[in-house]
Design an enzyme around this catalytic site. Structure first.
Site, PDB file in Angstrom:
ATOM      1  CE1 TYR A  20       7.537  61.010  87.496  1.00 58.57           C
ATOM      2  CE2 TYR A  20       8.926  61.174  89.453  1.00 58.57           C
ATOM      3  CZ  TYR A  20       8.277  60.397  88.503  1.00 58.57           C
ATOM      4  OH  TYR A  20       8.353  59.025  88.562  1.00 58.57           O
TER       5      TYR A  20
ATOM      6  CB  SER B  26       1.979  64.699  87.822  1.00 56.99           C
ATOM      7  OG  SER B  26       3.200  64.010  87.598  1.00 56.99           O
ATOM      8  CE  LYS B  27       4.281  57.803  88.562  1.00 58.64           C
ATOM      9  NZ  LYS B  27       3.947  56.921  87.403  1.00 58.64           N
TER      10      LYS B  27
ATOM     11  CD  GLU C 109       6.541  63.543  79.328  1.00 59.07           C
ATOM     12  OE1 GLU C 109       7.737  63.779  79.615  1.00 59.07           O
ATOM     13  OE2 GLU C 109       6.176  63.263  78.175  1.00 59.07           O
TER      14      GLU C 109
ATOM     15  CB  THR D 114       7.823  57.318  92.034  1.00 57.46           C
ATOM     16  OG1 THR D 114       8.999  57.858  92.618  1.00 57.46           O
ATOM     17  CG2 THR D 114       6.818  58.446  91.891  1.00 57.46           C
ATOM     18  CG  ASP D 115      11.253  56.725  96.108  1.00 52.76           C
ATOM     19  OD1 ASP D 115      11.104  57.448  95.101  1.00 52.76           O
ATOM     20  OD2 ASP D 115      12.367  56.285  96.471  1.00 52.76           O
ATOM     21  CD  GLU D 116      11.304  61.161  92.462  1.00 47.02           C
ATOM     22  OE1 GLU D 116      11.063  62.351  92.212  1.00 47.02           O
ATOM     23  OE2 GLU D 116      12.080  60.465  91.794  1.00 47.02           O
TER      24      GLU D 116
HETATM   25  P1  NAD Z   1      10.712  56.389  80.794  1.00 47.11           P
HETATM   26  O1  NAD Z   1      10.645  57.888  80.717  1.00 47.11           O
HETATM   27  O2  NAD Z   1      11.973  55.691  80.414  1.00 47.11           O
HETATM   28  O3  NAD Z   1       9.563  55.761  79.878  1.00 47.11           O
HETATM   29  C1  NAD Z   1       8.273  56.273  79.829  1.00 47.11           C
HETATM   30  C2  NAD Z   1       7.569  55.631  78.628  1.00 47.11           C
HETATM   31  O4  NAD Z   1       6.216  56.122  78.602  1.00 47.11           O
HETATM   32  C3  NAD Z   1       8.203  56.004  77.287  1.00 47.11           C
HETATM   33  O5  NAD Z   1       8.298  54.851  76.462  1.00 47.11           O
HETATM   34  C4  NAD Z   1       7.219  56.997  76.687  1.00 47.11           C
HETATM   35  O6  NAD Z   1       7.182  56.980  75.268  1.00 47.11           O
HETATM   36  C5  NAD Z   1       5.899  56.523  77.288  1.00 47.11           C
HETATM   37  N1  NAD Z   1       4.898  57.604  77.374  1.00 47.11           N
HETATM   38  C6  NAD Z   1       5.080  58.852  77.860  1.00 47.11           C
HETATM   39  N2  NAD Z   1       3.945  59.566  77.747  1.00 47.11           N
HETATM   40  C7  NAD Z   1       3.023  58.716  77.200  1.00 47.11           C
HETATM   41  C8  NAD Z   1       1.652  58.850  76.853  1.00 47.11           C
HETATM   42  N3  NAD Z   1       0.992  60.002  77.037  1.00 47.11           N
HETATM   43  N4  NAD Z   1       0.996  57.773  76.346  1.00 47.11           N
HETATM   44  C9  NAD Z   1       1.664  56.606  76.141  1.00 47.11           C
HETATM   45  N5  NAD Z   1       2.953  56.430  76.422  1.00 47.11           N
HETATM   46  C10 NAD Z   1       3.623  57.465  76.958  1.00 47.11           C
HETATM   47  O7  NAD Z   1      10.278  56.042  82.263  1.00 47.11           O
HETATM   48  P2  NAD Z   1      10.732  54.837  83.224  1.00 47.11           P
HETATM   49  O8  NAD Z   1      11.932  55.261  83.967  1.00 47.11           O
HETATM   50  O9  NAD Z   1      10.735  53.571  82.445  1.00 47.11           O
HETATM   51  O10 NAD Z   1       9.515  54.839  84.259  1.00 47.11           O
HETATM   52  C11 NAD Z   1       8.364  54.051  84.025  1.00 47.11           C
HETATM   53  C12 NAD Z   1       7.371  54.273  85.151  1.00 47.11           C
HETATM   54  O11 NAD Z   1       7.973  53.945  86.388  1.00 47.11           O
HETATM   55  C13 NAD Z   1       6.900  55.719  85.283  1.00 47.11           C
HETATM   56  O12 NAD Z   1       5.526  55.696  85.584  1.00 47.11           O
HETATM   57  C14 NAD Z   1       7.686  56.261  86.464  1.00 47.11           C
HETATM   58  O13 NAD Z   1       6.969  57.268  87.142  1.00 47.11           O
HETATM   59  C15 NAD Z   1       7.837  55.017  87.311  1.00 47.11           C
HETATM   60  N6  NAD Z   1       9.022  54.990  88.183  1.00 47.11           N
HETATM   61  C16 NAD Z   1      10.271  55.158  87.629  1.00 47.11           C
HETATM   62  C17 NAD Z   1      11.385  55.088  88.445  1.00 47.11           C
HETATM   63  C18 NAD Z   1      12.787  55.234  87.882  1.00 47.11           C
HETATM   64  O14 NAD Z   1      13.752  55.207  88.645  1.00 47.11           O
HETATM   65  N7  NAD Z   1      12.970  55.364  86.571  1.00 47.11           N
HETATM   66  C19 NAD Z   1      11.227  54.857  89.819  1.00 47.11           C
HETATM   67  C20 NAD Z   1       9.939  54.672  90.346  1.00 47.11           C
HETATM   68  C21 NAD Z   1       8.849  54.737  89.498  1.00 47.11           C
HETATM   69  P1  TYD Z   2      17.410  61.519  88.693  1.00 51.01           P
HETATM   70  O1  TYD Z   2      18.080  60.423  87.948  1.00 51.01           O
HETATM   71  O2  TYD Z   2      16.928  62.698  87.932  1.00 51.01           O
HETATM   72  O3  TYD Z   2      16.263  60.840  89.546  1.00 51.01           O
HETATM   73  P2  TYD Z   2      15.301  61.481  90.710  1.00 51.01           P
HETATM   74  O4  TYD Z   2      15.432  62.948  90.696  1.00 51.01           O
HETATM   75  O5  TYD Z   2      13.959  61.024  90.247  1.00 51.01           O
HETATM   76  O6  TYD Z   2      15.767  60.844  91.982  1.00 51.01           O
HETATM   77  O7  TYD Z   2      18.421  62.063  89.809  1.00 51.01           O
HETATM   78  C1  TYD Z   2      18.960  61.213  90.808  1.00 51.01           C
HETATM   79  C2  TYD Z   2      19.760  62.065  91.760  1.00 51.01           C
HETATM   80  O8  TYD Z   2      20.897  62.616  91.065  1.00 51.01           O
HETATM   81  C3  TYD Z   2      18.998  63.275  92.280  1.00 51.01           C
HETATM   82  O9  TYD Z   2      19.382  63.515  93.630  1.00 51.01           O
HETATM   83  C4  TYD Z   2      19.449  64.425  91.402  1.00 51.01           C
HETATM   84  C5  TYD Z   2      20.865  64.043  91.077  1.00 51.01           C
HETATM   85  N1  TYD Z   2      21.372  64.503  89.754  1.00 51.01           N
HETATM   86  C6  TYD Z   2      22.616  65.134  89.664  1.00 51.01           C
HETATM   87  O10 TYD Z   2      23.312  65.337  90.677  1.00 51.01           O
HETATM   88  N2  TYD Z   2      23.056  65.508  88.423  1.00 51.01           N
HETATM   89  C7  TYD Z   2      22.331  65.320  87.290  1.00 51.01           C
HETATM   90  O11 TYD Z   2      22.790  65.705  86.183  1.00 51.01           O
HETATM   91  C8  TYD Z   2      21.057  64.667  87.393  1.00 51.01           C
HETATM   92  C9  TYD Z   2      20.210  64.406  86.173  1.00 51.01           C
HETATM   93  C10 TYD Z   2      20.619  64.264  88.653  1.00 51.01           C
END
Ligand code: NAD
Ligand code: TYD
Length: 357
Positions: free
Chosen positions: A167, A170-171, A99, A140-142
């Site tokens: 979030y 949990s990570k 998630e 994640t950096d978070e």
């Molecule tokens: P996303 O939300 O687009 O995709 C998540 C995928 O995981 C989806 O296909 C979903 O169906 C699947 N999933 C969710 N719960 C599941 C479960 N219980 N079992 C099996 N599959 C499940 O996410 P994303 O942006 O592609 O991120 C992927 C990974 O990278 C995550 O672990 C996230 O924490 C990490 N991450 C993302 C970012 C970012 O900027 N998006 C940055 C750093 C790290």
């Molecule tokens: P987001 O894409 O949710 O990523 P993260 O919170 O994991 O960094 O948000 C990126 C930045 O944009 C964050 O500072 C929150 C901000 N934000 C808005 O200003 N408006 C929005 O509608 C959303 C979804 C995020």
């Protein structure tokens, strides 16, 4: 035989890898990684295990080579399902499944704990049981919290854990479990911590595709607080190339930051988008801030640069152009992603209807 372009390891295919088990491979980053693997490694098979939550999308896997890529619908928190899908030929588990949206974790953290924490432990146990060689945890950096703005400080791999959202917490918990599996059971693990990704196929709840989608439809773009929160942006394929290197050459037990040295305040991200699209700044709408909103993320990627030789290939401008072009060409993808339950989410989060196209 060369496995990877630039591969320097042993030659025997059987010795190295036959199959990769990717979780969450129907999501944004996971599907980009699957594409990259299929393109880069000629002999490899991929099992893509994904629950298809609201964020998972089979459209993201369209056109992949079915003889080398198989999709299995399943939940990573379900150990029977994971063990049923994970073969003993698996070289590496690469765990993307999560998630992933902070705002949803603020509204309700339950699924975050089940998937991100319990699910990771289930995968670690299953990996040990099946004798998997490597376990890559996509983090994640978070997990490191927030940095002060306007100061020359960055997250390193040694920065303390200070997660501020459910979030991020949990990570962070998942990372602890990965570390424990390495220390206690000797599992060969690598953890990567990346900044904010952008690129094709990102679900439009995230800031950049949400802003892009609204701008394309001349709808107001919600910017939280004063818009001065800073994120460290990276093009999704650059992240995936770093993950490939980490899987290939990363040190067992290591943590690597993945960042493109590309810090931007949110307001600047929207302004870049609007400028490229030729849309007016009057679309920007400042809205109520996110509770616990982290002020600044910024990664020091020196370790992965020096140890694994990784460098990003895209600039902010080239990555943004590719992203915008993809969304322009794939309006149907966007329409489908924004239909169904996403409409309810948008109404709940922003107090208005999602834009049509
Ligand atoms: P996303 O939300 O687009 O995709 C998540 C995928 O995981 C989806 O296909 C979903 O169906 C699947 N999933 C969710 N719960 C599941 C479960 N219980 N079992 C099996 N599959 C499940 O996410 P994303 O942006 O592609 O991120 C992927 C990974 O990278 C995550 O672990 C996230 O924490 C990490 N991450 C993302 C970012 C970012 O900027 N998006 C940055 C750093 C790290
Ligand atoms: P987001 O894409 O949710 O990523 P993260 O919170 O994991 O960094 O948000 C990126 C930045 O944009 C964050 O500072 C929150 C901000 N934000 C808005 O200003 N408006 C929005 O509608 C959303 C979804 C995020």
């Amino acid at each position: 035989m060369t496995l990877f372009k630039g591969w320097e390891g042993p030659d025997s295919l059987a010795e190295i890898m036959q199959e990769i088990f990717v979780t969450g491979g129907a999501g944004f980053i996971g599907s980009a990684f699957v594409r990259l693997l299929l393109d880069e490694i000629s002999e490899l098979r991929i099992r893509n295990f994904d629950a298809l939550t609201y964020a998972g999308n089979l459209d993201n896997l369209e056109g992949l080579d079915g003889s080398r890529h198989s999709f299995i619908r399943g939940n990573i928190a379900d150990s029977e399902a994971v063990l049923g899908a994970l073969s003993e030929n698996t070289y590496a588990v690469v765990n993307f499944a999560a998630e992933s949206h902070v705002d949803r974790s603020i509204a309700n953290a339950a699924e975050f704990l089940t998937t991100n924490i319990v699910g990771t432990q289930v995968l670690l146990d299953a990996a040990r049981e099946r004798g998997v060689k490597r376990f890559i945890q996509v983090s994640t950096d978070e997990v490191m919290g927030s940095l002060p703005e306007n100061e020359d400080v960055f997250f390193t791999e040694k920065s303390p854990f200070q997660p501020n959202s459910p979030y991020a917490a949990s990570k962070a918990a998942a990372e602890h479990l990965v570390r424990a599996a390495h220390e206690t059971f000797g599992l060969d693990t690598v953890v990567t911590r990346c900044g904010n990704n952008y690129g094709p196929r990102q679900f439009p709840e995230k800031f950049l595709p949400l802003a892009l989608s609204n701008a394309l439809n001349d709808q107001p773009i919600p910017v939280y607080g004063d818009g001065r929160n800073v994120r460290d942006w990276i093009y999704v394929d650059d992240h995936c190339r770093a993950l490939l290197l980490a899987m290939e050459k990363g040190r067992a037990g290591a943590v690597y930051n993945i960042g493109a040295r590309n810090e931007r305040p949110n307001i600047e991200v929207v302004e870049s988008l609007l400028k490229t699209l030729g849309k007016p700044k009057s679309l920007i709408r400042f809205v109520k801030d996110r509770p616990g909103h982290d002020r600044r993320y910024a990664l020091d990627p020196s370790l992965i640069e020096t140890e694994l030789g990784w460098r990003p290939q895209e600039t902010w401008e080239s990555g943004l152009e590719k992203t915008i072009e993809w969304y322009r060409q794939n309006t149907q993808w966007l329409e489908r992603a924004k239909s169904g339950a996403y409409r309810d989410y948008y109404r709940e989060q922003y107090g208005e209807e999602v834009s049509a196209g």
